[in-house]
Motif scaffolding. Structure first.
Motif, PDB file in Angstrom:
ATOM      1  N   LEU A 402      49.657  31.259  27.237  1.00  0.00           N
ATOM      2  CA  LEU A 402      50.087  30.284  26.235  1.00  0.00           C
ATOM      3  C   LEU A 402      51.184  29.375  26.802  1.00  0.00           C
ATOM      4  O   LEU A 402      51.239  28.196  26.510  1.00  0.00           O
ATOM      5  CB  LEU A 402      50.572  30.993  24.972  1.00  0.00           C
ATOM      6  CG  LEU A 402      50.805  30.105  23.752  1.00  0.00           C
ATOM      7  CD1 LEU A 402      49.531  29.363  23.351  1.00  0.00           C
ATOM      8  CD2 LEU A 402      51.297  30.933  22.569  1.00  0.00           C
ATOM      9  N   LEU A 403      52.030  29.940  27.640  1.00  0.00           N
ATOM     10  CA  LEU A 403      53.093  29.148  28.257  1.00  0.00           C
ATOM     11  C   LEU A 403      52.564  28.287  29.406  1.00  0.00           C
ATOM     12  O   LEU A 403      53.281  27.469  29.966  1.00  0.00           O
ATOM     13  CB  LEU A 403      54.196  30.071  28.781  1.00  0.00           C
ATOM     14  CG  LEU A 403      55.078  30.704  27.708  1.00  0.00           C
ATOM     15  CD1 LEU A 403      55.782  31.938  28.242  1.00  0.00           C
ATOM     16  CD2 LEU A 403      56.102  29.692  27.194  1.00  0.00           C
ATOM     17  N   GLY A 404      51.304  28.499  29.766  1.00  0.00           N
ATOM     18  CA  GLY A 404      50.699  27.692  30.833  1.00  0.00           C
ATOM     19  C   GLY A 404      51.114  28.166  32.214  1.00  0.00           C
ATOM     20  O   GLY A 404      51.050  27.414  33.182  1.00  0.00           O
ATOM     21  N   LEU A 405      51.564  29.444  32.301  1.00  0.00           N
ATOM     22  CA  LEU A 405      51.923  29.999  33.608  1.00  0.00           C
ATOM     23  C   LEU A 405      50.747  30.833  34.117  1.00  0.00           C
ATOM     24  O   LEU A 405      49.871  31.215  33.342  1.00  0.00           O
ATOM     25  CB  LEU A 405      53.174  30.860  33.475  1.00  0.00           C
ATOM     26  CG  LEU A 405      54.425  30.067  33.031  1.00  0.00           C
ATOM     27  CD1 LEU A 405      55.523  31.002  32.578  1.00  0.00           C
ATOM     28  CD2 LEU A 405      54.924  29.162  34.158  1.00  0.00           C
ATOM     29  N   PHE A 406      50.720  31.109  35.383  1.00  0.00           N
ATOM     30  CA  PHE A 406      49.633  31.885  36.008  1.00  0.00           C
ATOM     31  C   PHE A 406      48.282  31.251  35.707  1.00  0.00           C
ATOM     32  O   PHE A 406      47.398  31.867  35.112  1.00  0.00           O
ATOM     33  CB  PHE A 406      49.623  33.341  35.509  1.00  0.00           C
ATOM     34  CG  PHE A 406      50.765  34.156  36.026  1.00  0.00           C
ATOM     35  CD1 PHE A 406      51.949  33.545  36.403  1.00  0.00           C
ATOM     36  CD2 PHE A 406      50.673  35.524  36.152  1.00  0.00           C
ATOM     37  CE1 PHE A 406      53.013  34.270  36.878  1.00  0.00           C
ATOM     38  CE2 PHE A 406      51.738  36.270  36.631  1.00  0.00           C
ATOM     39  CZ  PHE A 406      52.907  35.646  36.983  1.00  0.00           C
ATOM     40  N   GLN A 407      48.150  30.005  36.091  1.00  0.00           N
ATOM     41  CA  GLN A 407      46.887  29.304  35.838  1.00  0.00           C
ATOM     42  C   GLN A 407      45.748  29.945  36.607  1.00  0.00           C
ATOM     43  O   GLN A 407      45.925  30.459  37.693  1.00  0.00           O
ATOM     44  CB  GLN A 407      47.005  27.843  36.271  1.00  0.00           C
ATOM     45  CG  GLN A 407      47.989  27.069  35.462  1.00  0.00           C
ATOM     46  CD  GLN A 407      47.665  27.126  33.994  1.00  0.00           C
ATOM     47  OE1 GLN A 407      46.514  26.961  33.622  1.00  0.00           O
ATOM     48  NE2 GLN A 407      48.649  27.387  33.169  1.00  0.00           N
ATOM     49  N   GLU A 408      44.570  29.819  36.001  1.00  0.00           N
ATOM     50  CA  GLU A 408      43.390  30.356  36.689  1.00  0.00           C
ATOM     51  C   GLU A 408      42.584  29.227  37.334  1.00  0.00           C
ATOM     52  O   GLU A 408      41.382  29.309  37.445  1.00  0.00           O
ATOM     53  CB  GLU A 408      42.487  31.112  35.730  1.00  0.00           C
ATOM     54  CG  GLU A 408      43.163  32.176  34.942  1.00  0.00           C
ATOM     55  CD  GLU A 408      43.323  31.767  33.487  1.00  0.00           C
ATOM     56  OE1 GLU A 408      42.517  32.219  32.672  1.00  0.00           O
ATOM     57  OE2 GLU A 408      44.233  30.987  33.180  1.00  0.00           O
TER      58      GLU A 408
END
Ligand code: ZN
Length: 473
Positions: A402-408
């Motif tokens: 949700l925070l947009g961290l660890f994008q895939e």
């Protein structure tokens, strides 16, 4: 995260500080099935600096939260590709204006992608919307809010009684702000330019008032109407845009609409300072994202940009960046150490928003959301029970996502309306048509239209696409 359906509104309410009221208010869109958001984007004559990036990341987070809550969110962020600064850069570098704007739009997209910013649904360029701009200006002249003087068209500020509704500033402040030149042809010193004449060497378009180019404020009024339809639910930008840019946008759009509402929620993010000092060209401390990305991971920069509450100033320093880098390293290690738990598939207890989401629903409180995230990580590190570890890992991943961290690496542009929903509707429409139930088929077509999805029946079957709106005031 569970995407809500049209009839399943969120059990949690999103609260945002609305600059219009100065209060934290419950966010209520005009239409739960079609939420619209417009954010002022960059003027493209240089690489994005941290101020540009903070705005892009903050509103990307808001977009993610809205998408998590509503079935269809339409987000527009523009590129200003007509501006005196662009003209000056073209002259200085001996490049064409188009080459400069194309180059920096490409660079902006690439830098924002590195920061985990999802491409908005619409990214209009001003130069693609000149007829829309001319049409709004014509409307303002017709309604007596604008006038022609020496090849210029000006908005007559005293014609709009509510002027100052957003910023609380009076018309005379326009002059004191030093952002308006006193021209002898103005009917009132506060009047601002909608259209100005261009000399042959500068970009210009034919108009009812001669060859010229638009003023800055009118662009956003025209592109908002063109891409989203009016009124919109939410308008965002940096705090420096409240006055005069957004104040003037309201004056233009509400006047063109004969007094009808333009936008319900105005959300503004705070400044970025560097080592406690204002970031400015004259101080030589402007930090460009492009340069930072040479030695820093995009997600580290993103975390640093989200570390302060969006309305507060954010002080940038190498210590902050280093602290964020170490934090992410620890989180990566934890996820890799617990990777064996990822096979477990449990959904129980996840119908409600996670603890990170709950903090974000409270005026995008990122410091509290990050605290909750780190708390979950700590609990996961110490948890003994297998099921508890699985649950905490899922909660941690949901928060990070949700925070947009660890994008895939899935940051391609997407349709806000889930394509599964569209396919399902198309199937139902085909069934209705087969049964010669044309009323039902038309109803589905209209429903999809409300989402901005237009259908086209071809020999190969029904095709669909998301279409922008025509300017309609
Ligand atoms: Zn704007």
């Amino acid at each position: 995260m569970v995407r809500k359906t049209a009839n399943d509104t969120c059990s949690y309410s999103l609260y945002l500080t609305n600059t219009l009221s100065g209060q934290k208010q419950k966010f209520q869109p005009y239409d739960l099935n079609r939420v619209t958001m417009y954010v002022c984007g960059p003027t493209v004559y240089n690489y994005a600096h941290l101020g540009n990036a903070r705005s892009a990341v903050v509103f990307d987070l808001l977009y993610r939260v809205l998408r998590d809550t509503y079935p269809c969110v339409l987000y527009t962020r523009n590129f200003t590709d007509v501006d005196d600064k662009i003209n000056a850069a073209a002259e200085r570098t001996k490049q064409s204006i188009r080459d400069i704007t194309d180059r920096f739009i490409k660079a902006y997209r690439s830098d924002m992608k590195a920061l985990g910013v999802i491409p908005p649904d619409f990214e209009p360029r001003v130069t693609d919307h000149i007829p829309d701009i001319i049409s709004v200006i014509c409307c303002l002249i017709d309604k007596g809010h604008a006038y022609v003087a020496e090849g210029h068209v000006l908005f007559h500020v005293p014609s709009f009684e509510q002027y100052g509704v957003l910023s609380g500033r009076k018309q005379t402040d326009l002059m004191a702000g030093g952002r308006v030149e006193a021209a002898p042809f103005k009917h009132d010193p506060a009047d601002f330019v909608l259209w100005k004449p261009s000399i042959p060497s500068l970009p210009g378009w034919e108009s009812p008032w001669g060859r010229g180019r638009p003023g800055w404020h009118i662009e956003c009024s025209a592109m908002t109407a063109s891409c989203l339809g009016l009124p919109i639910d939410l308008h965002g930008g940096g705090q420096d845009l409240i006055f005069p840019h957004h104040e003037n946008e309201i004056a233009q759009s509400v006047s063109a609409r004969g007094g009808a509402e333009y936008c319900r929620f105005w959300v503004h993010n705070g400044f970025v300072t560097v080592d406690g000092r204002k970031m400015s060209k004259s101080l030589g401390n402007v930090v460009l994202v492009h340069d930072l990305l040479r030695e820093t991971e995009g997600e580290t920069i993103r975390l640093a940009l989200l570390s302060a509450h969006y309305r507060q100033p954010l002080d940038w320093s190498t210590e902050l960046l280093e602290q964020c880098r170490r934090t992410l390293e620890r989180l990566h290690r934890l996820l890799s150490d617990t990777d064996h738990l990822s096979q477990e598939n449990i959904t129980e207890g996840f119908s409600e928003p996670g603890i990170v989401a709950r903090e974000l629903y409270d005026d995008l409180n990122t410091p509290a959301a990050l605290k909750a995230l780190f708390g979950t990580a700590r609990s996961l590190r110490h948890a003994v029970s297998h099921s508890e570890r699985v649950r905490l890992r899922i909660e941690l991943l949901a928060g990070l996502r949700l925070l947009g961290l660890f994008q895939e690496n899935k940051l391609t542009s997407f349709q806000s309306v889930p394509s599964a929903f569209i396919s399902d509707m198309l199937e139902r429409r085909t069934e209705a048509r087969d049964k010669r139930d044309f009323a039902e088929a038309d109803r589905i077509r209209e429903l999809l239209q409300a989402y901005g999805v237009t259908l086209e029946d071809t020999l190969q079957g029904t095709q669909w696409h998301i279409k922008t709106h025509n300017v309609k005031f």
